[in-house]
Design an enzyme around this catalytic site. Structure first.
Site, short mmCIF file in Angstrom:
data_model
loop_
_atom_site.label_atom_id
_atom_site.label_comp_id
_atom_site.label_asym_id
_atom_site.label_seq_id
_atom_site.Cartn_x
_atom_site.Cartn_y
_atom_site.Cartn_z
CE LYS A 170 14.29 55.24 33.29
NZ LYS A 170 14.48 56.56 33.97
CD GLU A 245 16.71 60.24 18.90
OE1 GLU A 245 17.94 60.52 18.79
OE2 GLU A 245 15.93 60.85 19.61
CB CYS A 279 20.02 63.79 19.92
SG CYS A 279 18.28 63.65 19.48
CD GLU A 379 25.11 63.63 21.56
OE1 GLU A 379 24.08 64.02 20.99
OE2 GLU A 379 25.20 62.52 22.13
#
Length: 475
Positions: A170, A245, A279, A379
């Protein structure tokens, strides 16, 4: 593109079970350039059941035959390389050179590295009279993000295939075209029916159903920490393996003996690459207090070199961010940085004056940032760099590790032994000394809320394997 309104299930392009559709938006123009079908629970069942039917036979194939299959995948990938790169440029907004050399290029390099890995990897080995056998974990759900889309697709699909797993992919619904092209790659390579399946859809519907599905043995997810915790919760009742992750807030420690011009400029460039949507980007620059003001001026100059513009313009160095939602989230964080009293060095709120259309974020730098500020701890996932002064090496290490994240860290010093000493103290899954070249054979993954498990090369392959000990196997 052809088959954009279909799913790839059991070796065929099939009509979706439902009628929901979603526009694919070009973030540089804010206009739709395509449309995809959105899956539902029936589509999930169809894809998972196809993978389950295909698993027994594919699990029995030899590592040598799976290596040959991956060689064909690589050849088919290279045949569609330019199409994939152009798709990423259009749907992600990455500049043309970045899309071609890195976005698509990393996909190629993962395939090449895995072929090298398979040349020496031992699926079976003896320990005395015990046989240690590493076998495919089963049917795996692969849920991938939009920021480096083909990278994350290939670094999951390729090792799953090499391990003997069957799978349902997906991809991100806001960057799906490259994934549909990759499904064509898999078909053209002759991947057996049911081994690779693709359905589009959103996280709350398709992603959640895959995570909870009783016939899925493992979920490999890359995305936000928030979504990762929800996937783990959904997967828990079936005790399936969950490989994640997740987010990051990576510190870049500049020790006091660095070439400051080089270290700061390279740090800015690394942070702003891919419009800051990585990231593992070094978004926290830690500099000695005595060098702080000088570093700020170097960073200001370096930011000016990041020319914003249309992704297909050769002069563009930074494209837009992926979506209006992402743009708004970044603007909110920039506003918080200003409200909390950080020194705004450059950039700031709003689009650049010459780009009124498109999700363009000004390259933004904050200085004199303190450890308690929101922009130091959360973040942002955009072209926003924070510069924080520190007193001693020990202070820098403490500040770097004082985070819920632990995906990556960076250390800069001409004294390699000194840099190594600091690197060994970092609570992060990857540490980069002096801006090294990207290494497809290095493990990738995080500590703490940045996830669990590792990807790339043999580390990614092992993630899709179960270990069986057969005691009494004999000599």
């Amino acid at each position: 593109m052809e088959n954009a309104l279909k799913f790839y299930i059991d070796g065929r392009w099939v009509e979706p079970c439902g009628t929901d559709r979603m526009a694919v938006i070009n973030p540089a123009t804010e206009q739709a350039f395509g449309e995809i079908a959105m899956g539902n629970l029936d589509d999930v069942d169809a894809a998972v059941h196809a993978a389950r039917r295909a698993f027994p036979a594919f699990a029995e194939t030899s590592p040598a035959s799976r290596r040959q299959l991956l060689e064909r995948v690589l050849a088919a990938f290279m045949n569609r390389y330019d199409e994939i790169a152009d798709a990423v440029m259009q749907e992600v907004g990455a500049p043309k050179a970045l899309s071609h050399d890195w976005q698509a290029g990393i996909g190629r390099r993962h395939l090449e590295q895995l072929l090298l890995t398979l040349d020496t990897f031992e699926f079976q080995k003896k320990r005395g009279t015990t046989l240690i056998s590493q076998e495919p974990v089963g049917v795996v759900a692969l849920i991938t993000p939009w920021n480096w889309p083909i990278n994350q697709i290939v670094c999951k699909v390729a090792p799953a295939l090499a391990a003997g797993c069957t799978m349902v992919l997906k991809p991100s619904e806001i960057a799906p075209i490259n994934a549909l092209l990759f499904a064509q790659v898999m078909h053209e390579a002759g991947v057996p029916a049911g081994v690779f399946n693709l359905i589009n859809g959103d996280g709350p519907t398709v992603g959640a159903a895959l995570a909870a599905h009783r016939d899925v043995d493992m979920v490999s997810f890359t995305g936000s920490t928030r979504a990762g915790t929800e996937i783990a919760r959904l997967a828990a009742p079936t005790v399936k393996r969950v490989h994640q992750e997740l987010g990051g807030k990576s510190a870049n420690i500049l020790l006091d003996d660095v070439d400051l011009e080089l270290a700061v400029t390279s740090g800015v460039d690394s942070c702003f690459g891919n419009s800051g949507q990585s990231c593992n980007a070094p978004t926290r620059m830690l500099v000695p207090v005595a060098l702080h003001d000088q570093a700020v001026e170097i960073a200001r100059r370096a930011a000016r070199a990041h020319t914003l513009g249309a992704p297909d313009d050769a002069a563009t160095r930074m494209g837009p961010v992926i979506s209006e939602r992402q743009f708004d989230a970044i603007q909110k964080m920039i506003g918080i940085g200003i409200e909390e009293g950080a020194q705004l060095v450059c950039g700031g709120l709003g689009r650049p004056a010459h780009l009124p259309t498109g999700y363009y974020v000004q390259p933004t730098i904050f200085a004199n940032v303190t450890q308690d500020m929101t922009i130091s701890r959360e973040e942002i996932f955009g072209p926003v760099l924070v510069i924080q002064p520190y007193e001693t090496d020990a202070d820098a290490v403490s500040m770097a590790n004082d985070s819920v994240f632990g995906l990556a860290a960076y250390v800069q010093s001409p004294d390699v032994e000194r840099a190594r000493k600091v690197a060994l103290q970092m609570r992060a899954g990857s540490v980069y000394i002096n801006y090294p070249n990207w290494d497809a054979s290095a493990p990738f993954g995080g500590y703490k809320q940045s996830g669990n498990g590792r990807e790339y090369a043999e580390f990614g392959l092992e993630a899709f394997l179960e270990t069986k000990g057969i005691v009494g196997w004999g000599a």
